[in-house]
Scaffold this motif. Sequence first.
Motif, PDB file in Angstrom:
ATOM      1  N   TRP A  64       7.392 -26.469  24.204  1.00 30.15           N
ATOM      2  CA  TRP A  64       7.953 -26.133  25.526  1.00 30.15           C
ATOM      3  C   TRP A  64       8.050 -24.664  25.811  1.00 30.15           C
ATOM      4  CZ3 TRP A  64       8.745 -29.221  29.500  1.00 30.15           C
ATOM      5  CH2 TRP A  64       9.477 -29.028  30.504  1.00 30.15           C
ATOM      6  N   PRO A  65       7.453 -24.230  26.939  1.00 32.46           N
ATOM      7  CA  PRO A  65       7.211 -22.907  27.321  1.00 32.46           C
ATOM      8  C   PRO A  65       8.809 -22.187  27.614  1.00 32.46           C
ATOM      9  CG  PRO A  65       6.548 -24.000  29.149  1.00 32.46           C
ATOM     10  CD  PRO A  65       7.062 -25.222  28.027  1.00 32.46           C
ATOM     11  N   MET A  66       8.733 -20.967  27.445  1.00 31.20           N
ATOM     12  CA  MET A  66      10.046 -20.026  27.857  1.00 31.20           C
ATOM     13  C   MET A  66       9.576 -19.031  28.982  1.00 31.20           C
ATOM     14  SD  MET A  66      11.727 -18.927  24.263  1.00 31.20           S
ATOM     15  CE  MET A  66      10.207 -18.221  23.637  1.00 31.20           C
ATOM     16  N   PHE A  67      10.155 -18.981  29.859  1.00 28.24           N
ATOM     17  CA  PHE A  67      10.083 -18.229  30.985  1.00 28.24           C
ATOM     18  C   PHE A  67      11.201 -17.198  31.213  1.00 28.24           C
ATOM     19  CE2 PHE A  67       7.266 -21.796  32.350  1.00 28.24           C
ATOM     20  CZ  PHE A  67       6.156 -20.904  32.596  1.00 28.24           C
ATOM     21  N   LEU A  68      11.207 -16.406  31.605  1.00 29.86           N
ATOM     22  CA  LEU A  68      12.241 -15.324  32.077  1.00 29.86           C
ATOM     23  C   LEU A  68      12.788 -15.808  33.366  1.00 29.86           C
ATOM     24  CD1 LEU A  68      11.228 -11.843  30.785  1.00 29.86           C
ATOM     25  CD2 LEU A  68      13.152 -12.929  30.002  1.00 29.86           C
ATOM     26  N   GLY A  69      13.923 -16.047  33.518  1.00 28.11           N
ATOM     27  CA  GLY A  69      14.730 -16.556  34.821  1.00 28.11           C
ATOM     28  C   GLY A  69      14.059 -17.986  35.170  1.00 28.11           C
ATOM     29  N   ILE A 128       5.276 -27.474  32.977  1.00 26.46           N
ATOM     30  CA  ILE A 128       4.464 -28.767  32.852  1.00 26.46           C
ATOM     31  C   ILE A 128       2.962 -28.260  32.242  1.00 26.46           C
ATOM     32  CG2 ILE A 128       3.114 -30.811  33.604  1.00 26.46           C
ATOM     33  CD1 ILE A 128       5.512 -31.148  35.376  1.00 26.46           C
ATOM     34  N   GLU A 129       2.438 -27.309  33.021  1.00 26.78           N
ATOM     35  CA  GLU A 129       1.121 -26.882  32.821  1.00 26.78           C
ATOM     36  C   GLU A 129       0.889 -26.165  31.482  1.00 26.78           C
ATOM     37  OE1 GLU A 129       0.004 -24.259  35.812  1.00 26.78           O
ATOM     38  OE2 GLU A 129       0.134 -25.887  37.494  1.00 26.78           O
ATOM     39  N   ASN A 130       2.068 -25.713  31.058  1.00 24.60           N
ATOM     40  CA  ASN A 130       1.989 -24.801  29.573  1.00 24.60           C
ATOM     41  C   ASN A 130       2.685 -25.781  28.558  1.00 24.60           C
ATOM     42  OD1 ASN A 130       1.419 -21.777  29.733  1.00 24.60           O
ATOM     43  ND2 ASN A 130       2.835 -22.286  31.750  1.00 24.60           N
ATOM     44  N   THR A 131       2.589 -27.025  28.515  1.00 27.19           N
ATOM     45  CA  THR A 131       2.789 -27.905  27.417  1.00 27.19           C
ATOM     46  C   THR A 131       1.270 -28.291  26.897  1.00 27.19           C
ATOM     47  OG1 THR A 131       3.025 -29.889  28.881  1.00 27.19           O
ATOM     48  CG2 THR A 131       4.847 -28.701  28.458  1.00 27.19           C
ATOM     49  N   PRO A 179       0.143 -31.834  29.308  1.00 29.80           N
ATOM     50  CA  PRO A 179       0.780 -31.769  30.580  1.00 29.80           C
ATOM     51  C   PRO A 179       0.703 -33.145  31.346  1.00 29.80           C
ATOM     52  CG  PRO A 179      -1.354 -30.573  30.579  1.00 29.80           C
ATOM     53  CD  PRO A 179      -1.053 -30.787  29.188  1.00 29.80           C
ATOM     54  N   GLU A 180      -0.465 -33.709  31.056  1.00 28.98           N
ATOM     55  CA  GLU A 180      -0.666 -35.232  31.792  1.00 28.98           C
ATOM     56  C   GLU A 180       0.690 -36.244  31.354  1.00 28.98           C
ATOM     57  OE1 GLU A 180      -3.729 -38.782  32.476  1.00 28.98           O
ATOM     58  OE2 GLU A 180      -4.259 -37.192  31.282  1.00 28.98           O
ATOM     59  N   THR A 181       0.886 -36.198  30.203  1.00 31.08           N
ATOM     60  CA  THR A 181       2.116 -37.036  29.644  1.00 31.08           C
ATOM     61  C   THR A 181       3.380 -36.619  30.052  1.00 31.08           C
ATOM     62  OG1 THR A 181       0.668 -37.689  27.741  1.00 31.08           O
ATOM     63  CG2 THR A 181       3.179 -38.032  27.534  1.00 31.08           C
ATOM     64  N   VAL A 182       3.640 -35.245  29.938  1.00 34.09           N
ATOM     65  CA  VAL A 182       4.924 -34.743  30.449  1.00 34.09           C
ATOM     66  C   VAL A 182       5.087 -34.988  31.875  1.00 34.09           C
ATOM     67  CG1 VAL A 182       6.133 -32.574  30.666  1.00 34.09           C
ATOM     68  CG2 VAL A 182       4.758 -32.867  28.683  1.00 34.09           C
ATOM     69  N   GLY A 183       3.988 -34.819  32.482  1.00 36.11           N
ATOM     70  CA  GLY A 183       3.909 -34.926  33.906  1.00 36.11           C
ATOM     71  C   GLY A 183       4.384 -36.314  34.416  1.00 36.11           C
ATOM     72  N   LYS A 184       3.803 -37.298  33.774  1.00 39.49           N
ATOM     73  CA  LYS A 184       4.257 -38.600  34.114  1.00 39.49           C
ATOM     74  C   LYS A 184       5.585 -38.930  33.578  1.00 39.49           C
ATOM     75  CE  LYS A 184      -0.496 -40.621  33.539  1.00 39.49           C
ATOM     76  NZ  LYS A 184      -1.414 -41.566  32.757  1.00 39.49           N
ATOM     77  N   GLN A 185       6.062 -38.225  32.551  1.00 41.64           N
ATOM     78  CA  GLN A 185       7.626 -38.536  32.252  1.00 41.64           C
ATOM     79  C   GLN A 185       8.584 -38.127  33.120  1.00 41.64           C
ATOM     80  OE1 GLN A 185       7.295 -36.679  28.243  1.00 41.64           O
ATOM     81  NE2 GLN A 185       8.090 -38.419  27.398  1.00 41.64           N
ATOM     82  N   GLN A 230       3.155 -18.082  38.786  1.00 41.00           N
ATOM     83  CA  GLN A 230       1.952 -18.323  38.406  1.00 41.00           C
ATOM     84  C   GLN A 230       1.944 -19.263  36.934  1.00 41.00           C
ATOM     85  OE1 GLN A 230      -0.679 -14.811  38.730  1.00 41.00           O
ATOM     86  NE2 GLN A 230       0.485 -13.925  40.372  1.00 41.00           N
ATOM     87  N   ALA A 231       3.103 -19.510  36.369  1.00 41.09           N
ATOM     88  CA  ALA A 231       3.007 -20.286  35.168  1.00 41.09           C
ATOM     89  C   ALA A 231       2.651 -19.589  33.822  1.00 41.09           C
ATOM     90  CB  ALA A 231       1.996 -21.457  35.159  1.00 41.09           C
ATOM     91  N   ILE A 232       3.053 -18.222  33.937  1.00 40.80           N
ATOM     92  CA  ILE A 232       3.045 -17.248  33.011  1.00 40.80           C
ATOM     93  C   ILE A 232       4.262 -17.231  31.951  1.00 40.80           C
ATOM     94  CG2 ILE A 232       2.478 -14.844  32.091  1.00 40.80           C
ATOM     95  CD1 ILE A 232       1.143 -14.603  34.992  1.00 40.80           C
ATOM     96  N   PRO A 233       4.279 -17.811  30.794  1.00 41.42           N
ATOM     97  CA  PRO A 233       5.760 -17.877  29.972  1.00 41.42           C
ATOM     98  C   PRO A 233       5.639 -16.531  29.513  1.00 41.42           C
ATOM     99  CG  PRO A 233       3.824 -19.159  28.944  1.00 41.42           C
ATOM    100  CD  PRO A 233       3.097 -18.829  30.409  1.00 41.42           C
ATOM    101  N   ILE A 234       6.684 -15.968  29.028  1.00 35.87           N
ATOM    102  CA  ILE A 234       7.003 -14.716  28.544  1.00 35.87           C
ATOM    103  C   ILE A 234       6.266 -14.612  27.093  1.00 35.87           C
ATOM    104  CG2 ILE A 234       9.171 -15.685  27.166  1.00 35.87           C
ATOM    105  CD1 ILE A 234       8.429 -12.035  28.794  1.00 35.87           C
ATOM    106  N   THR A 235       6.033 -15.474  26.337  1.00 34.70           N
ATOM    107  CA  THR A 235       5.307 -15.586  25.101  1.00 34.70           C
ATOM    108  C   THR A 235       3.863 -14.832  25.478  1.00 34.70           C
ATOM    109  OG1 THR A 235       4.933 -17.857  25.228  1.00 34.70           O
ATOM    110  CG2 THR A 235       6.707 -17.198  23.785  1.00 34.70           C
ATOM    111  N   ASP A 236       3.427 -14.979  26.661  1.00 35.26           N
ATOM    112  CA  ASP A 236       1.821 -14.501  26.945  1.00 35.26           C
ATOM    113  C   ASP A 236       2.145 -13.046  26.905  1.00 35.26           C
ATOM    114  OD1 ASP A 236       1.272 -17.077  27.130  1.00 35.26           O
ATOM    115  OD2 ASP A 236       0.360 -16.982  28.960  1.00 35.26           O
TER     116      ASP A 236
END
Length: 306
Positions: A29-34, A42-45, A48-54, A270-276
Motif C-alpha cells: 500500500w503506497p504512502m503519499f504526503l497529504g 490503486i495504480e501503485n499497488t 491494481p486490477e484486483t484492488v480496483g475491483k474490490q 500524478q500518482a507519485i508516492p513519497i517513497t519514490d
Amino acid sequence: MAIEIKSLEDDGSERLDNLLEELRSKPDWPMFLGSAPMQSFIENTDDPETVGKQILERVGRGILNPLKKANRQLKAHAKAFPRSSQVRVLILVNEDHEIYDPETVAYVLWHAVRSKRGGKPSFSGLDGIVYFTERHATVIEGKVTFPVTLVEGPSVYTSQWKSDVLSIIQHRWGAWSYGKYFDAGDKPPDYATIDHIPESAPRHERWRTEYKRNPYLAELSKADLRDRFDEVTLVTSLMFLKNTPLELSQDEKTLWIRRFGDLTEEMGRQAIPITDFDYDPQRAYAAANRLGLPSSVVEFIEGLRA
C-alpha cells in the motif's frame, strides 16, 4: 412510460473505510504526503486490477440497492398495468456524494443490467437508467457542464424504439435544465468533483483549493518534480532546525510552506508516492546550488551528513 425515481443516499464511506483499513496493512500500500486521488493509490499497488475491483464493489453496493428496489417496483407495475408498448425507466439522482462520479456509476450500472441469474437478465424490469449528478462537472465552451448519463438495458436490442425514447428523455432534460445539450459520443470528457467552498476555512485548505484552480505544476515531468521536491524539502527542513545558517522572514517561510503543499498535491495527482523521492544528500547539495544558497548552507548539510 413508467418511471421510478431513486436517490443515492448511502455515501458508502463506512464500507470503503473498512476496506481501506485492510489494504493499509499490506506492504504494497503506497504512502503519499497529504491527500491523493483513490486511483493514485490503486495504480501503485502490486495488483491494481484486483484492488480496483474490490473498491468498485464496495462503492457499487450503494448503487445496486436502489437499482434492485426499482427493478422490483417496475416489474410489479408492468404486471398490474399491462401495456402493449411500455418503457420502464429508473431516474437515479446523486444525493451530493463525491464518490458517485459518472464513470463509476455508468460502469456499475452497465455490468448490472447485463448480468444474468438463471439464464435470465437480473434486471429485466428496467429498459434504461438515466443518472443525474450536479456534484460532478466539466467545462465545455467556457461553461460549467453537467453529465446526464444514460445506460440502456438489454431490451433495447430487440426493441430499438425504446432506445430512441430514452435518448429523447436524455436530450430534452439537458436542453430544458441547462439551455444547451452536448452529445459526448464515444469519448466522454473527464468530469471533476465540485468542491463545497465554506465561507471561512483554514489557510492550508484555501491554498489547496487555489492550487486546484491553478495547478501550475501539472506540466512538470516526474524528474522536474523531483528537483522541485528536493529544493522545497531542503529549505523547509532547515527552517525547522535550530542554529541553521539559513535566515528567512516570516513571509518567506509561509511561501515555502505553501510551495510544499502545492507540490504534495501535484504528487498525489500524478500518482507519485513519497517513497519514490527518498532523501539523497547529493541531491540536497544540487538543490542548494540551484537555489543559489550560500556556501555556509552547503557546509551545514555536509555536517548533518557526517
